[in-house]
Design a protein around this motif. Sequence first.
Motif, PDB file in Angstrom:
ATOM      1  N   UNK A 130       0.701  -1.190  -0.037  1.00 14.52           N
ATOM      2  CA  UNK A 130       0.090   0.014   0.018  1.00 14.52           C
ATOM      3  C   UNK A 130       0.863   1.327   0.060  1.00 14.52           C
ATOM      4  N   UNK A 131       2.238   1.151   0.139  1.00 15.59           N
ATOM      5  CA  UNK A 131       3.146   2.411   0.093  1.00 15.59           C
ATOM      6  C   UNK A 131       3.346   2.794  -1.357  1.00 15.59           C
ATOM      7  N   UNK A 132       2.171   3.611  -1.824  1.00 19.02           N
ATOM      8  CA  UNK A 132       2.164   4.054  -3.078  1.00 19.02           C
ATOM      9  C   UNK A 132       1.312   5.196  -3.370  1.00 19.02           C
ATOM     10  N   UNK A 133       0.953   5.565  -4.348  1.00 17.18           N
ATOM     11  CA  UNK A 133      -0.049   6.415  -4.719  1.00 17.18           C
ATOM     12  C   UNK A 133      -0.628   6.499  -6.176  1.00 17.18           C
ATOM     13  N   UNK A 134      -1.609   7.294  -6.213  1.00 16.53           N
ATOM     14  CA  UNK A 134      -2.094   7.410  -7.634  1.00 16.53           C
ATOM     15  C   UNK A 134      -1.531   8.488  -8.337  1.00 16.53           C
ATOM     16  N   UNK A 135      -1.212   8.451  -9.662  1.00 12.49           N
ATOM     17  CA  UNK A 135      -0.581   9.264 -10.553  1.00 12.49           C
ATOM     18  C   UNK A 135      -1.629  10.088 -11.214  1.00 12.49           C
ATOM     19  N   UNK A 136      -1.448  11.200 -11.180  1.00 16.98           N
ATOM     20  CA  UNK A 136      -2.505  12.370 -12.046  1.00 16.98           C
ATOM     21  C   UNK A 136      -2.153  12.204 -13.558  1.00 16.98           C
ATOM     22  N   UNK A 137      -2.435  11.205 -14.065  1.00 16.21           N
ATOM     23  CA  UNK A 137      -2.005  11.187 -15.487  1.00 16.21           C
ATOM     24  C   UNK A 137      -3.145  10.436 -16.192  1.00 16.21           C
ATOM     25  N   UNK A 138      -3.030  10.552 -17.553  1.00 17.36           N
ATOM     26  CA  UNK A 138      -3.943   9.861 -18.649  1.00 17.36           C
ATOM     27  C   UNK A 138      -3.896   8.232 -18.293  1.00 17.36           C
ATOM     28  N   UNK A 139      -4.949   7.520 -18.043  1.00 14.89           N
ATOM     29  CA  UNK A 139      -5.018   6.167 -17.985  1.00 14.89           C
ATOM     30  C   UNK A 139      -6.151   5.822 -18.959  1.00 14.89           C
ATOM     31  N   UNK A 140      -5.998   5.238 -19.886  1.00 13.61           N
ATOM     32  CA  UNK A 140      -7.047   4.553 -20.548  1.00 13.61           C
ATOM     33  C   UNK A 140      -8.022   3.775 -19.998  1.00 13.61           C
ATOM     34  N   UNK A 141      -7.726   2.963 -19.111  1.00 19.37           N
ATOM     35  CA  UNK A 141      -8.514   1.980 -18.102  1.00 19.37           C
ATOM     36  C   UNK A 141      -9.275   3.020 -17.427  1.00 19.37           C
ATOM     37  N   UNK A 142      -9.131   4.094 -17.165  1.00 15.26           N
ATOM     38  CA  UNK A 142      -9.932   4.881 -16.237  1.00 15.26           C
ATOM     39  C   UNK A 142     -10.935   5.270 -17.482  1.00 15.26           C
ATOM     40  N   UNK A 143     -10.447   5.852 -18.492  1.00 15.67           N
ATOM     41  CA  UNK A 143     -11.228   6.495 -19.602  1.00 15.67           C
ATOM     42  C   UNK A 143     -12.373   5.322 -20.186  1.00 15.67           C
ATOM     43  N   UNK A 144     -12.033   4.239 -20.099  1.00 16.18           N
ATOM     44  CA  UNK A 144     -12.856   3.054 -20.401  1.00 16.18           C
ATOM     45  C   UNK A 144     -14.129   3.212 -19.749  1.00 16.18           C
ATOM     46  N   UNK A 145     -14.092   3.561 -18.503  1.00 20.97           N
ATOM     47  CA  UNK A 145     -15.311   3.588 -17.546  1.00 20.97           C
ATOM     48  C   UNK A 145     -15.817   4.889 -17.709  1.00 20.97           C
ATOM     49  N   UNK A 146     -15.116   6.007 -17.585  1.00 26.25           N
ATOM     50  CA  UNK A 146     -15.656   7.370 -17.372  1.00 26.25           C
ATOM     51  C   UNK A 146     -16.387   7.576 -18.729  1.00 26.25           C
ATOM     52  N   UNK A 147     -15.900   7.255 -19.857  1.00 29.11           N
ATOM     53  CA  UNK A 147     -16.447   7.538 -21.110  1.00 29.11           C
ATOM     54  C   UNK A 147     -17.754   6.776 -21.314  1.00 29.11           C
ATOM     55  N   UNK A 148     -18.001   5.753 -20.451  1.00 32.80           N
ATOM     56  CA  UNK A 148     -19.185   5.066 -20.680  1.00 32.80           C
ATOM     57  C   UNK A 148     -20.377   5.766 -19.640  1.00 32.80           C
ATOM     58  N   UNK A 149     -19.877   6.526 -18.806  1.00 27.32           N
ATOM     59  CA  UNK A 149     -20.869   7.051 -17.669  1.00 27.32           C
ATOM     60  C   UNK A 149     -20.526   6.654 -16.286  1.00 27.32           C
TER      61      UNK A 149
END
Length: 654
Positions: free
Chosen positions: A426-445
């Motif tokens: 768990x010693x990590x963080x989320x990067x503020x970058x383009x991720x097409x896996x995220x866009x896969x969901x957000x572009x579908x609503x």
Amino acid sequence: MARTLAYGAWPSPIGAELAAAHDGQPESVGFVGDEVWWTEPRPTEGGRRTLVRRTADGGQEPVLPAPWNVRSRVIEYGGRPWAGVMRPEGPLVVFVNFANQRLYAYEPALPGAEPRPLTPLSPVGGGLRWVDPQVRAERGEVWCVLEEFTGDGPSDVRRVAAAVPLDGSAAQDRDAVRELTEERHRFVTGPRLSPDGRRACWLAWDHPRMPWDGTELMLAEVAGDGRLREPRAVAGGPEESIAQAEWAPDGSLLYVGDRTGWWNLYRDGVQLCPREEEFGGPLWKIGLQWFAPLENGLIAVVHGKGAGLLGILDPDSGEVVDTAGPWTEFAATLAVHGSRIIGVGASPRSAYEVVELDSSTGRARVIGAAHDDPVDPAYYPEPQIRTFTGPGGREVHARIYPPHHPGHIAPDDELPPYVVWAHGGPTGRAAFVLDLEIAYFTSRGIGVAEVDYGGSTGYGREYRGRLREQWGVVDVEDCAAVALALAEEGTADRDRLAVRGGSAGGWTTAVSLTSTDVYACGTIIYPVLDLKSFGSGETHDFESRYLDTLVGPYSEVPGRYAERSPLDHADRITAPFLLLQGLDDPICPPAQCERFLARLQGRRIPHAYIAFEGEGHGFRRAETMVRALEAELSLYAQVFGLNPTGIPTLELAK
């Protein structure tokens, strides 16, 4: 005019195949003479990584064809797998081949050249492994880290700095490998030689510490026989993490340490730029670089709070000038040559690409792996950086990706479903970058919330320390706090919240489903599910004592292991879930998933388990990622009542 259509039913050009093809990023940048080289992923070629060079005409070409796979398995997460120098006859490159973990030498300019092995195979346990090579052409050697298994168990292993002959004499003879130090520490990084060749420095640490808990900066004299004599610790300790050390051209010793609570840069023990920012990070891979000294005395740095910007530090004034350009995140890999600085940067509108910064002019440009929009950028999400309030009033950092589509909106009376993403580590963080896996969901609503829960890096040691003996508590609470806050403010539908994560994020997902009623479903990816087994030999050596700090020593708090372990509370799960696992995973082995599912027999909880042959800890093959993404979307569609088009239906067992 935008068309009104329910969330989850928006048609999107970002398919699972597209997302999979663009998964991964360039890594391990370096110079070979004046040329820039790096490694790149090839998801459609079995998930291998290839070595790429930038050519004289400004193009780029792969150095090694399939099936060569430039990737190390040292501590299983690997690290820097290659190094090179330029000779009159052309480049000489050494690299680790993933399939057998041997170190190879390759001179691609020579007629009929093929990679030739430098190190032998070993039939013992996990064999011989190598990482963080440094070519010492003047000595006819490669200096690197040797990981040598001494038995069949995952902890039957030793690690030392070693010198491998470049002439290939060790390819069949283990005794020809020269060990540079005695076996004093469980973990070491590759030694760095001072400009005058008289001293060497490296990092070392031992169980039960992880490198972000405490490391020691070791310094030794280089003897006439090439061994590193009388090593001594000059910085760091049990409560101070040194993340990187390098020699400056003037012979001073530079390192990043967190004695003030933040990873800051030091020169011979003197702090150069005191800031409540991170100039380093967690050493998950051997050879990560957050800074690189230039010949003119300036220092290239990756720094920030919850981000990684590329800047140039003047060590005399303590001032940092950041790179002008669109990049909001740079990875922990740097290389310098003259006034040139090479990094790997990305932004919310662009994936990771190889960037060159000229320190004399301040000009930055993309020189490799250039981002090329595979679809209209109008389909990309429009993210927000937000801070929420967790239990006890503590801050919780997150990136929010609302549903977004250029041609569709949802009905006014409908709130969107949201999926909380818990990062690994768990010693990590989320990067503020383009991720097409995220866009896969957000572009579908479907909205996505990436949560940097307590324990994440990028916000100082105190924030990182919130997870100490609180794994399965703080991470779960912080993710839930973000999800519920989004619902309370009317951003998300309270009845359509999901949680997902891989590795440690898979743990957080599983604990969330067995201990809260916040989520309607979840996606659990190569997770930790059985604390007792994970902490007693069912994982690899690097993390075998990690639970001492995350949960507490088992001998002292055995009840805590049973209290938090999802395996012990499988009877509490009531929400549908998808479980994804690689069958070749040495870190979170599939046996944990199988035991977890056995506890669910007869409970009639809708679920699916998909196990992938040939995949380890982190999916790398395009076909795996496609199936995993489509299965995840189908789970949400069935649970949330969505109607995405063109997605195979995931069969949920009961």
